[in-house]
Design a protein around this motif. Structure first.
Motif, PDB file in Angstrom:
ATOM      1  N   LEU A 122       0.599  -1.112   0.042  1.00  0.00           N
ATOM      2  CA  LEU A 122       0.016  -0.027   0.024  1.00  0.00           C
ATOM      3  C   LEU A 122       0.962   1.201  -0.065  1.00  0.00           C
ATOM      4  CD1 LEU A 122      -3.005   1.268   0.329  1.00  0.00           C
ATOM      5  CD2 LEU A 122      -2.598   1.194   2.573  1.00  0.00           C
ATOM      6  N   ARG A 123       0.835   1.862  -1.010  1.00  0.00           N
ATOM      7  CA  ARG A 123       1.774   3.253  -1.084  1.00  0.00           C
ATOM      8  C   ARG A 123       0.953   4.443  -1.413  1.00  0.00           C
ATOM      9  NH1 ARG A 123       4.899   5.237  -5.741  1.00  0.00           N
ATOM     10  NH2 ARG A 123       6.968   5.810  -5.004  1.00  0.00           N
ATOM     11  N   VAL A 124       1.465   5.475  -0.649  1.00  0.00           N
ATOM     12  CA  VAL A 124       0.926   6.810  -0.880  1.00  0.00           C
ATOM     13  C   VAL A 124       2.256   7.922  -1.479  1.00  0.00           C
ATOM     14  CG1 VAL A 124      -0.161   8.803   0.018  1.00  0.00           C
ATOM     15  CG2 VAL A 124      -0.821   6.683   0.772  1.00  0.00           C
ATOM     16  N   SER A 125       2.144   8.607  -2.297  1.00  0.00           N
ATOM     17  CA  SER A 125       3.068   9.165  -2.712  1.00  0.00           C
ATOM     18  C   SER A 125       2.763  10.519  -3.364  1.00  0.00           C
ATOM     19  CB  SER A 125       4.056   8.585  -4.134  1.00  0.00           C
ATOM     20  OG  SER A 125       3.012   8.286  -5.151  1.00  0.00           O
ATOM     21  N   PRO A 161       2.056  24.795  -9.786  1.00  0.00           N
ATOM     22  CA  PRO A 161       0.954  24.436 -10.054  1.00  0.00           C
ATOM     23  C   PRO A 161      -0.093  24.398  -9.193  1.00  0.00           C
ATOM     24  CG  PRO A 161       2.176  22.417  -9.310  1.00  0.00           C
ATOM     25  CD  PRO A 161       2.951  23.520  -9.509  1.00  0.00           C
ATOM     26  N   THR A 162      -1.323  24.353  -9.612  1.00  0.00           N
ATOM     27  CA  THR A 162      -2.300  24.817  -8.583  1.00  0.00           C
ATOM     28  C   THR A 162      -3.173  23.902  -7.786  1.00  0.00           C
ATOM     29  OG1 THR A 162      -3.896  24.052 -10.587  1.00  0.00           O
ATOM     30  CG2 THR A 162      -3.288  26.369 -10.515  1.00  0.00           C
ATOM     31  N   GLY A 163      -2.681  22.463  -8.154  1.00  0.00           N
ATOM     32  CA  GLY A 163      -2.936  21.517  -7.229  1.00  0.00           C
ATOM     33  C   GLY A 163      -1.835  20.791  -6.877  1.00  0.00           C
ATOM     34  N   ARG A 164      -2.028  19.779  -6.075  1.00  0.00           N
ATOM     35  CA  ARG A 164      -1.121  18.803  -5.442  1.00  0.00           C
ATOM     36  C   ARG A 164      -1.562  17.267  -5.675  1.00  0.00           C
ATOM     37  NH1 ARG A 164       3.222  19.388  -2.298  1.00  0.00           N
ATOM     38  NH2 ARG A 164       2.479  21.636  -1.662  1.00  0.00           N
ATOM     39  N   GLU A 165      -0.902  16.677  -6.546  1.00  0.00           N
ATOM     40  CA  GLU A 165      -1.269  15.180  -6.896  1.00  0.00           C
ATOM     41  C   GLU A 165      -0.763  14.522  -5.779  1.00  0.00           C
ATOM     42  OE1 GLU A 165       0.207  11.771  -9.728  1.00  0.00           O
ATOM     43  OE2 GLU A 165      -0.107  13.792 -10.905  1.00  0.00           O
ATOM     44  N   ILE A 166      -1.638  13.722  -5.291  1.00  0.00           N
ATOM     45  CA  ILE A 166      -1.550  12.632  -4.077  1.00  0.00           C
ATOM     46  C   ILE A 166      -2.055  11.173  -4.982  1.00  0.00           C
ATOM     47  CG2 ILE A 166      -1.962  11.789  -2.022  1.00  0.00           C
ATOM     48  CD1 ILE A 166      -0.093  14.158  -2.038  1.00  0.00           C
ATOM     49  N   ALA A 167      -1.109  10.292  -4.906  1.00  0.00           N
ATOM     50  CA  ALA A 167      -1.653   8.838  -5.559  1.00  0.00           C
ATOM     51  C   ALA A 167      -1.408   7.845  -4.349  1.00  0.00           C
ATOM     52  CB  ALA A 167      -0.544   8.553  -6.566  1.00  0.00           C
ATOM     53  N   VAL A 168      -2.563   7.133  -4.383  1.00  0.00           N
ATOM     54  CA  VAL A 168      -2.674   6.009  -3.738  1.00  0.00           C
ATOM     55  C   VAL A 168      -2.774   4.936  -4.254  1.00  0.00           C
ATOM     56  CG1 VAL A 168      -3.894   4.934  -1.753  1.00  0.00           C
ATOM     57  CG2 VAL A 168      -3.945   7.684  -1.860  1.00  0.00           C
ATOM     58  N   GLU A 169      -1.990   3.736  -4.133  1.00  0.00           N
ATOM     59  CA  GLU A 169      -2.159   2.367  -4.800  1.00  0.00           C
ATOM     60  C   GLU A 169      -1.935   1.125  -4.036  1.00  0.00           C
ATOM     61  OE1 GLU A 169       0.415   0.110  -8.462  1.00  0.00           O
ATOM     62  OE2 GLU A 169       1.276   1.925  -7.477  1.00  0.00           O
ATOM     63  N   ALA A 170      -2.746   0.205  -3.962  1.00  0.00           N
ATOM     64  CA  ALA A 170      -2.752  -0.972  -3.263  1.00  0.00           C
ATOM     65  C   ALA A 170      -2.412  -2.153  -4.435  1.00  0.00           C
ATOM     66  CB  ALA A 170      -4.000  -1.420  -2.816  1.00  0.00           C
ATOM     67  N   ALA A 171      -1.571  -2.956  -4.124  1.00  0.00           N
ATOM     68  CA  ALA A 171      -1.039  -3.907  -5.085  1.00  0.00           C
ATOM     69  C   ALA A 171      -0.937  -5.426  -4.545  1.00  0.00           C
ATOM     70  CB  ALA A 171       0.255  -3.496  -5.670  1.00  0.00           C
TER      71      ALA A 171
END
Length: 212
Positions: A122-125, A161-171
């Motif tokens: 499980l990763r948050v980046s 940039p106007t936002g902040r990308e937050i990615a969540v992945e479960a593998a």
């Protein structure tokens, strides 16, 4: 952006010092590099050409904590500074300020969770993001009829940039014996491309592989 004249070139050196204990490994890294023909990987040509050369430096911290039972917690973060060089005389981009960047990730990793030999993660980046800095544009703002020339002024444009990308992945990966390996992944990206208001990117991947 379009391709610039000549292929972009990046040279980089990183030094990492690590310390290992029975339950944790920590590291500190310092990096320095030179980028030619692009700026943070972006290229442009003609009237929108970016500064041709830039110098950059990074400082990072990482840690892997062994939680027991086959579980690990992995943390990593990096801050960077980019110093752009001189801009092209033919470009409306006439200068660039120092840029600061950031990226980070946190992951929980486990092995033999449901079955011996399987793996779960499980990763948050947050991918690389410009935090401060911008470019100066020399643009026409009017017309001097008496002299028959355009009136030019400098305008500053932020590269943050106007936002902040937050990615969540479960593998999850599970061996199937003689039938191969099954891999599944679910992910969601909030503000993809660091663009605020952009529809979240959600998806799933299922892959099966075997040998003959």
């Amino acid at each position: 952006m379009g391709a610039s004249s000549g292929d972009p070139k990046v040279s980089r050196a990183i030094v990492r010092v690590a310390s290992t204990l029975p339950w944790i490994e920590t590291g500190v890294s310092l990096g320095a590099g030179r980028e030619t023909g692009s700026l943070l990987g972006a290229t442009a040509a003609a009237s929108f050409a970016l500064p041709h050369t830039s110098m950059n430096g990074t400082a990072g911290l990482d840690a892997t904590v062994r939680l027991g039972g086959g579980w690990r917690l992995a943390l990593a973060g990096e801050l960077g500074v980019v110093r752009p060089g001189a801009a092209s005389d033919l470009s409306i981009i006439t200068g660039a300020t120092r840029l600061t960047t950031s990226r980070f990730s946190a992951g929980l990793l486990g092995g033999s969770v449901l079955k011996p030999g399987d793996r779960f993660g499980l990763r948050v980046s947050q991918p690389l993001r410009v935090e401060t800095g911008g470019v100066t544009l020399t643009v026409p703002v009017g017309y001097d009829a008496a002299r028959g020339i355009a009136v030019l002024e400098d305008r500053r444009a932020s590269l943050t940039p106007t936002g902040r990308e937050i990615a969540v992945e479960a593998a999850y990966m599970r061996p199937l014996g003689r039938y191969g390996v099954l891999e599944t992944s679910l992910f969601r990206r909030q503000d993809p491309g660091h663009s605020a208001g952009t529809t979240a990117d959600t998806g799933a991947i299922v892959a099966w592989s075997t040998s003959f």
